[in-house]
Each structure stands twice: as C-alpha cells, then as structure tokens.
Design an enzyme around this catalytic site. Structure first.
Site, PDB file in Angstrom:
ATOM      1  N   LEU A   7       0.690  -1.267   0.261  1.00  0.00           N
ATOM      2  CA  LEU A   7       0.172  -0.265   0.181  1.00  0.00           C
ATOM      3  C   LEU A   7       1.306   0.797  -0.129  1.00  0.00           C
ATOM      4  O   LEU A   7       1.592   0.954   0.344  1.00  0.00           O
ATOM      5  CB  LEU A   7      -0.958  -0.331   1.255  1.00  0.00           C
ATOM      6  CG  LEU A   7      -2.289  -0.679   0.658  1.00  0.00           C
ATOM      7  CD1 LEU A   7      -2.600  -0.887   2.665  1.00  0.00           C
ATOM      8  CD2 LEU A   7      -3.108  -1.136   0.341  1.00  0.00           C
ATOM      9  N   ASP A   8       0.452   1.942  -1.128  1.00  0.00           N
ATOM     10  CA  ASP A   8       1.233   3.518  -1.014  1.00  0.00           C
ATOM     11  C   ASP A   8       1.240   3.833   0.702  1.00  0.00           C
ATOM     12  O   ASP A   8       1.191   3.844   1.321  1.00  0.00           O
ATOM     13  CB  ASP A   8       0.332   4.572  -1.602  1.00  0.00           C
ATOM     14  CG  ASP A   8       0.669   3.744  -3.350  1.00  0.00           C
ATOM     15  OD1 ASP A   8       1.338   2.881  -3.917  1.00  0.00           O
ATOM     16  OD2 ASP A   8      -0.084   4.733  -4.035  1.00  0.00           O
ATOM     17  N   LEU A   9       2.353   5.299   0.191  1.00  0.00           N
ATOM     18  CA  LEU A   9       2.955   5.723   2.172  1.00  0.00           C
ATOM     19  C   LEU A   9       1.366   6.164   2.626  1.00  0.00           C
ATOM     20  O   LEU A   9       0.808   6.603   3.179  1.00  0.00           O
ATOM     21  CB  LEU A   9       3.792   6.819   1.823  1.00  0.00           C
ATOM     22  CG  LEU A   9       4.191   7.870   3.048  1.00  0.00           C
ATOM     23  CD1 LEU A   9       4.655   7.033   3.995  1.00  0.00           C
ATOM     24  CD2 LEU A   9       4.707   8.964   2.342  1.00  0.00           C
TER      25      LEU A   9
END
Length: 396
Positions: A127-129
C-alpha cells in the site's frame, strides 16, 4: 547485494509440520528459501549461483537440491529457521507508513509498528505511503506470492474520497479498461456513493492493483484523491478492525479460502487449463451443432405438435368444445364471464340445458313432428319428408 533479514525469524511453539506439507517428501531449496520469506524462487536460484547458499555445510552450485526436515540451510553463513505452518493476519495500515522491510529514506515502516510478539512476516502486495486500510501479512513467502498473482482473480475494493466534479458517465467507461499515459489498465468498477461539498466518496474495485493505479486513473478524470482506504482483498474484509490493529485469520478460514494453495494448484497454470478446456468445449459444441444442422436438413420435416401445458410452463390455449359432446353449456358463475347466456333482452334463458330446439317449433312445447315409419332415421329438419318416402315405398 540483498542480505536476508533474520531479525523477525522466530520459531513458533507448537508448529505442526503437517500444515507445511509432507516433510519427509522434502522440497526444493528455492522453495524453502521463498517460504522463509527471504526472497522469491528466482532470486533464490541467483543466490545459489552466487555461492551464497549452503546445506548441511556444503555450498550449493545448483538449485537442483531437495531439503528435508532437519537439514541445516544457511544463507551468507546464517542459519534459516525451519518453515512454520502458513499463517495469515489482517492489519489496518495507517497512513504515513512504508510497506517495506527497510526504507532508504529512513521513513517508518509497517514492520516497525507491529507488536513485538509477531513472528517474521511479509506483506501481500503493498500500500502506498498515504494509503490506509487492509494489508494482509503472512509468514509464508509462497503464500504471499500466490495471493499477489492477478491469476488468483481476487478483487481489491477501496473507498476513495476525491476532490472535484465527478462525471458518472466517465466513471462507467472505466469498466472497459482505461489506457493512461501509454499504460493499459484492467477493468475498473467505480461507483459514486455520495457527495459532500466539493468532495465525493467513491467505491472502486479492481483486480490488478498496479503502482498508484487508482490515483493515476482519478487524475485522468480531473479528480484529486485525498483519502484512499482499502476495505477488502478478495474474501478478506477490513471489517471493524481499528487503525494499527492486527488480527490473525483462523487457520480453518485460511484453508477454506485459499484451498488451491494447499492443494498445490498454481493459479496461473489453472487459468491456462481452464482456457484450454473452455476452447475445447466450444469447438466440440460447434462441431455438434454443425452435425445436428446437417442431420436436420437431410431428414424430412415433421409437423410440430403443440406442447402440453405443464407446471411452470405457459398454459396452453383452451380447446373448443367438440360437436360430438353436444352444444356448449351456458356460462355460469365461476367461469370466465360469470353471466348466464341469453338471446332475449329480459335475460331469460333460451332453453333448458340439453334441450334440442327443432326448426319451426318452440323449445320445450308444441306438438312434435310426425315420426318416420320403417327403417332409416329421418333428419330433425323437414320432418314431413319421412312419411312421403314411406308411402312411395308401399306403392312400389
């Protein structure tokens, strides 16, 4: 050089070897390293070629090696633990954490925030930041690879808050699979849930999950994503899991939902096999249809018979009353019309049911016509012709 991380490698008490397959049969060294979560099978083969892997003190020069329970496997001189039964956890990843074991920029990672009693785990995908929500964690690298493959066919569902004016027509067109900046994406299902001022909430479902896919697709629609939450990954749901909380999925549920992994079925190979089977069935169906059409053209055409009415089918039309059964009975209550049959303005019946009306006479009254003599029945119409024929016979 990639260095395997043994920091979180802990032996779990009560681990049953039966859950990891049959230990006596053994497994290839590349699979053992992948199951330990150190690397992929391909990377393991590269490590072996580089002389970094040893089994029972002997450095390997070929991946054609089978290891069994009790064998000592070393990578760069460090002993890797025995494989544990495959386990799976649900984790609510908060925004601001990096989904990686180490970050070159020094940012906080997901694994640094896990409870201290957690064994060494790896993530199923990333998952992205700034993306939050459901992140699956497992202690088995092979299981992680299995769940990440698009061939598994699992849907990733997200709740997305966007800033801008939403065009529902353009959202519907995403189901065809958009192409953005030369990158072809798979079908995306996007539904508008509600609008809050200049913001709107969407539910977005996809199966590929390429890097920053949702953000790029929304930007192409002139929408800015300001919150992104993953709420489901295949059959596993975020549910009421609180932020930063982690909860293990029961082993029984894992085996039911990921049965193909434990039976040894590769989703990619299974997809190819299904495709071949469907193609063979389609070819067989076309061949059978052609033969049937040829047979029907050669055979003489038969008159079609009306199909009898059966339960669940459309009812057949009512048949007309046969002349052999006598005149039709007058309609009465309980039938279609519900009114007595009449040929007079006052509504009185024309005659009693079953009464035959003679031509020139009154129904139910008057003298009947002369009865014919001798053999042969006379017609009810023109009853006087019967006696004349009888007298002519006498004169002869």
């Amino acid at each position: 050089m990639d260095t395997p991380d043994f920091e979180h490698s802990k032996a779990m008490p009560g681990a049953a070897d039966a859950d990891a397959g049959e230990p006596d049969a053994g497994e290839r060294i590349a699979k053992r390293l992948a199951r330990a979560g150190l690397c992929s099978r391909r990377d393991a083969e590269r490590w072996i070629t580089d002389g970094r892997v040893a089994v029972n003190g002997t450095t390997l020069d070929s991946p054609a090696c089978v290891v069994r329970s009790g064998d000592v496997v070393q990578v760069d001189g460090k002993v890797i633990p025995e494989p544990e039964p495959a386990r799976l956890w649900r984790y609510y990843k908060p925004s601001g954490l990096v989904t990686t074991a180490r970050d070159e920029k020094g940012r906080t990672t997901v694994f640094e925030r896990l409870p201290p009693d957690m064994p060494r785990v790896i993530s199923v995908g990333r998952l992205d930041l700034t993306t939050e929500g459901l992140l699956l964690l497992t202690n088995d690298g092979e299981l992680a690879r299995f769940l990440e493959l698009p061939a598994t066919g699992w849907t990733r569902r997200y709740r997305v808050r966007v800033f801008g004016e939403v065009n529902e027509v353009k959202l519907a067109e995403l189901a065809k699979g958009p192409t953005i900046e030369g990158v072809k994406y798979g079908p995306i299902e996007a539904v508008l849930d509600r609008i809050q001022g200049r913001n709107a909430w969407l539910t977005v479902s996809l199966k590929e999950g390429k890097n920053r896919e949702i953000r790029k697709v929304m930007e192409a629609l002139d929408l800015q994503v300001n919150r992104l939450i993953r709420v489901a990954y295949g059959p596993f749901q975020l549910g009421k899991l609180e932020e930063s909380a982690v909860e293990e999925v029961p082993k029984r549920v894992v085996r039911e939902q990921v049965s193909r992994f434990f039976t040894g079925a590769d989703p990619a190979e299974e997809g190819k096999a299904k495709g071949k089977t469907s193609a063979a069935k389609a070819a067989k169906s076309e061949s059978a249809g052609a033969e049937g059409a040829k047979g029907r053209s050669a055979a003489p055409a038969k008159a079609s018979k009306p199909r009898d009415a059966k339960a669940g089918w459309a009812k057949a039309e009512p048949k007309a009353a046969s002349d052999r059964r006598g005149p039709a009975r007058p309609a009465s209550g309980g039938y279609a019309s519900g009114k007595p049959a009449s040929n007079k303005p006052d509504g009185k019946p024309a005659g009693k049911p079953g009464t035959l009306t003679l031509k020139g006479g009154k129904p139910g009254g008057g003298k009947p016509g002369p009865k014919p003599r001798g053999g042969g029945g006379a017609s009810s119409e023109g009853g006087g012709r019967g006696p004349e024929r009888t007298r002519a016979d006498r004169r002869r």
